[in-house]
Design an enzyme around this catalytic site. Structure first.
Site, short mmCIF file in Angstrom:
data_model
loop_
_atom_site.label_atom_id
_atom_site.label_comp_id
_atom_site.label_asym_id
_atom_site.label_seq_id
_atom_site.Cartn_x
_atom_site.Cartn_y
_atom_site.Cartn_z
N ASP B 93 44.85 35.14 45.92
CA ASP B 93 44.25 36.20 45.10
C ASP B 93 43.87 35.47 43.70
O ASP B 93 44.24 35.73 42.47
CB ASP B 93 45.17 37.11 44.85
CG ASP B 93 44.43 38.59 44.44
OD1 ASP B 93 43.24 38.24 44.46
OD2 ASP B 93 45.28 39.44 44.60
N MET B 381 57.20 48.92 39.31
CA MET B 381 56.79 50.42 39.33
C MET B 381 57.78 51.28 38.72
O MET B 381 57.21 52.56 38.24
CB MET B 381 56.50 50.83 40.61
CG MET B 381 57.40 50.75 41.85
SD MET B 381 56.92 51.14 43.29
CE MET B 381 56.19 52.65 43.17
N HIS B 404 53.70 36.61 33.22
CA HIS B 404 52.75 37.47 33.68
C HIS B 404 53.42 38.98 34.30
O HIS B 404 52.67 39.82 34.51
CB HIS B 404 51.97 36.77 34.90
CG HIS B 404 52.74 37.00 36.16
ND1 HIS B 404 53.72 36.41 36.65
CD2 HIS B 404 52.17 37.42 37.54
CE1 HIS B 404 54.16 36.65 37.88
NE2 HIS B 404 53.01 37.36 38.41
#
Lengths: 141, 481
Positions: B93, B381, B404
């Site tokens: 990605d 989350m 990150h």
């Protein structure tokens, strides 16, 4: 099931081991494991088909390209597959010919799960075992 | 594998630990995070230390964990003349990254409309398996985007002129060459701009609660200027386009390594000399994918502005929906660093690591030249996220890099066995976080318990001095890809 998902390997991703008595069987089992990550297989019907032809200089690369092709078709043609008829031949190079059946990605209908980004070469193995063939694959999620 | 604590927050595995290591490996972690670091990290970071041309040491950040090829949280700087480029050091990605958007709104204004906002965003920013965006491009237009990145999208009317300066590299990395991209990569990604993807990708509505601002001046410079301020953070990358570029070149690099006589410890570490035709081709294709990721996040930004404008019946500018910043955490970039007293041009691989440039760095846009680069750290989350700034120490210690995110501690398969997605959604709703998700299984895999404590990770990089806390952000609404 001719495949099982491995815990605690490359923990952000999904690893599986697939087995088959023959090479086409282990390629089929690997394809089913890949698809099972993305959709509940019971909810997917073989309503359309595609032909896939691939070649590679070795068996590892052939399995890598096979799974990569199915991932490519998921995004480019929005198709997922659940039935596979595979023939594999070893000549000057390895050759795979397959007919694959599945259906288009329909959000209202299909029990979709996780997207697979890519097949990786991390811990990638396809090897002969007494009962036939075994593959281990880590998918990038 | 033995690692020695050489300073507070730094653990080093010596060159002698494994045959073929060209440099030592460093793991940045508090004592607690170090103890919990999985064994895959040690194996992988020492494999990275064997790659040709690597400088000083191979690094793993405190949010590090077992990945494929490089560990996640990996940083490796290669000499551009003698070193290699490795797709496994970037990830499939390409330019997966974070973007943060501020608003003039406060929690009390947003809470009554939160469900409507999240439900509409869920449709406006498609997520999940094989989704398409609403932007229809022809192939030549998509090739333009590969070169122009977010700027090409802004030019098409999906953004504001000042957006670009609020992104790493102004949303357009130079050096892209669409001729190095396969037709397959193009056909896989052309319809996906403006989509979120899946896995750990998300879009979140967050709040700046009083007491969670650590540097008020820096926060103000970034537009974080009021208590209970609402912001929007999202995490996504180059979608199928970047994934295919990575796949194509991983396949090509196997034979290339034989030609260049390079041996590696894991086939996923396939690489080619950066200066070779293969290395250059991959770099140019990788930049195309990186630019398409900036473009993707720009399309998502446009959709967020549209939805907020619709829901609040006010213009997006009036709502103050400015980009705070956009960072990439899966990339290789050409940067200059001091190595043993000599300035060198290096190719810095960051795979799950964020650039962390200090105040005054010449590559920073005027807007953040005095403050330092905003660093966006996305948490799980459930637990919240952080906004940090870059420091001079990062230039000395970590090739201008920091962490990150939270970093996983539990596999997806294990997390699913511990919690059901439906139960997790209920629990989060009780905590005041409204979630829409593409799949329940996907939600369970992203449970907070599957991650390290983000505050521990941020403390580790702050103690080490490679970035500095500005604001902590807590979620009230989440779209899970």
């Amino acid at each position: 099931m001719p495949y099982r998902f491995l815990e605690d390997v490359a923990i952000a991703d999904v690893a599986f081991e697939a087995e088959g008595r023959t090479l086409p069987e282990v390629f089929e089992a690997s394809a089913l494991a890949l698809t099972e990550v993305m959709v509940d297989l019971d909810g997917l019907s073989p309503v359309l088909s595609r032909e896939i032809t691939l070649t590679a200089e070795d068996l590892e690369t052939l399995l890598f390209r096979w799974l990569a092709e199915l991932i490519y078709l998921k995004d480019s043609a929005c198709l997922l597959f659940c039935r596979f008829q595979i023939a594999i031949r070893e000549g000057t190079e390895w050759e795979l010919q397959a007919t694959v059946w599945g259906e288009g990605i329909d959000y209202g209908k299909l029990p979709l799960k996780l997207d697979v980004k890519a097949v990786t070469y991390h811990l990638f193995v396809i090897e002969q075992i007494p009962a036939g063939w075994r593959a281990r694959v880590v998918l990038d999620i | 594998m033995e690692a020695k604590k050489i300073a507070e927050g730094i653990w080093e595995v010596p060159r002698t630990a494994k045959e073929g290591m060209l440099v030592p490996a460093r793991i940045y972690a508090t004592d607690k995070l170090f103890k919990e670091m999985d064994q895959g990290v040690f194996e992988q970071v020492t494999n990275v230390a064997c790659l040709p041309g690597i400088q000083k040491y191979a690094i793993c950040m405190p949010d590090g964990h077992w990945g494929y090829g490089f560990p996640i949280g990996g940083v490796a700087a290669m000499d551009t003349k003698t070193g290699v480029i490795s797709p496994g050091g970037i990830g499939f990605d390409i330019n997966c990254g974070m973007r943060l958007i501020r608003t003039n709104l406060i929690e009390a204004e947003v809470k009554p409309k939160l469900r409507d906002l999240i439900d509409r965003l869920f449709h406006a920013v498609p997520c999940g398996v094989g989704t398409k965006g609403f932007l229809k491009l022809k192939e030549d237009e998509f090739r333009e985007i590969m070169v122009q990145g977010a700027q090409g999208i802004i030019r098409r009317g999906y953004g504001w002129p000042e957006d670009a300066e609020r992104m790493e590299d102004a949303g357009r990395i130079p050096g892209a060459d669409p001729a190095k991209v396969s037709p397959k990569a193009t056909s896989r990604g052309i319809h996906q701009l403006g989509t979120l993807g899946s896995g750990n990708h998300y879009l979140e509505i967050q709040v700046v609660y009083p007491g969670n601002v650590y540097d008020a001046d820096a926060a103000k410079a970034m537009g974080i200027d009021r208590d209970f301020q609402v912001v929007v953070m999202f995490h996504c990358g180059s979608r199928g386009f970047g994934h295919q570029v990575g796949t194509d070149y991983l396949d090509l690099f196997g034979p290339a390594m034989k030609r260049y006589g390079i041996t590696i410890r894991d086939r996923e570490l396939a690489c080619a000399p950066f200066a070779s035709p293969e290395g250059q081709d991959y770099f140019k294709a990788m930049v195309c994918a990186a630019n398409s990721a900036f473009a993707n996040r720009q399309m998502v930004t446009h959709r967020i502005r549209e939805v907020f404008s619709d829901v609040f019946k006010r213009d997006a500018r009036d709502l103050g929906l400015d980009i705070v910043y956009d960072v990439t955490h899966n990339i290789a970039k050409i940067e200059r660093y001091q190595v043993n007293g000599e300035e060198k041009e290096l190719l810095v691989h960051r795979k799950g690591a964020t650039r962390s440039f200090p105040p005054g760095h010449p590559e920073l846009a005027e807007r953040y030249r005095a403050t330092g680069q905003p660093v966006i750290i996305g948490g799980s989350m459930e637990t919240g996220s952080y906004l940090l700034i870059g420091t001079a120490k990062a230039m000395e210690e970590s090739f201008g890099s920091t962490c990150h995110g939270s970093g996983r501690t539990m596999s997806r398969t294990a997390a699913k066995k511990k919690v059901h997605g439906r139960d997790l959604l209920q629990r989060m709703e009780q905590k005041g976080i409204y979630v829409r998700a593409a799949s329940f299984a996907g939600v369970a895999e992203e449970a907070g318990m599957a991650y390290k404590d983000i505050s521990d990770v941020v403390e580790a990089v702050e103690t080490l001095g490679i970035s500095k806390k500005v604001v902590r952000l807590q979620p009230i609404g989440n779209i899970k890809g």
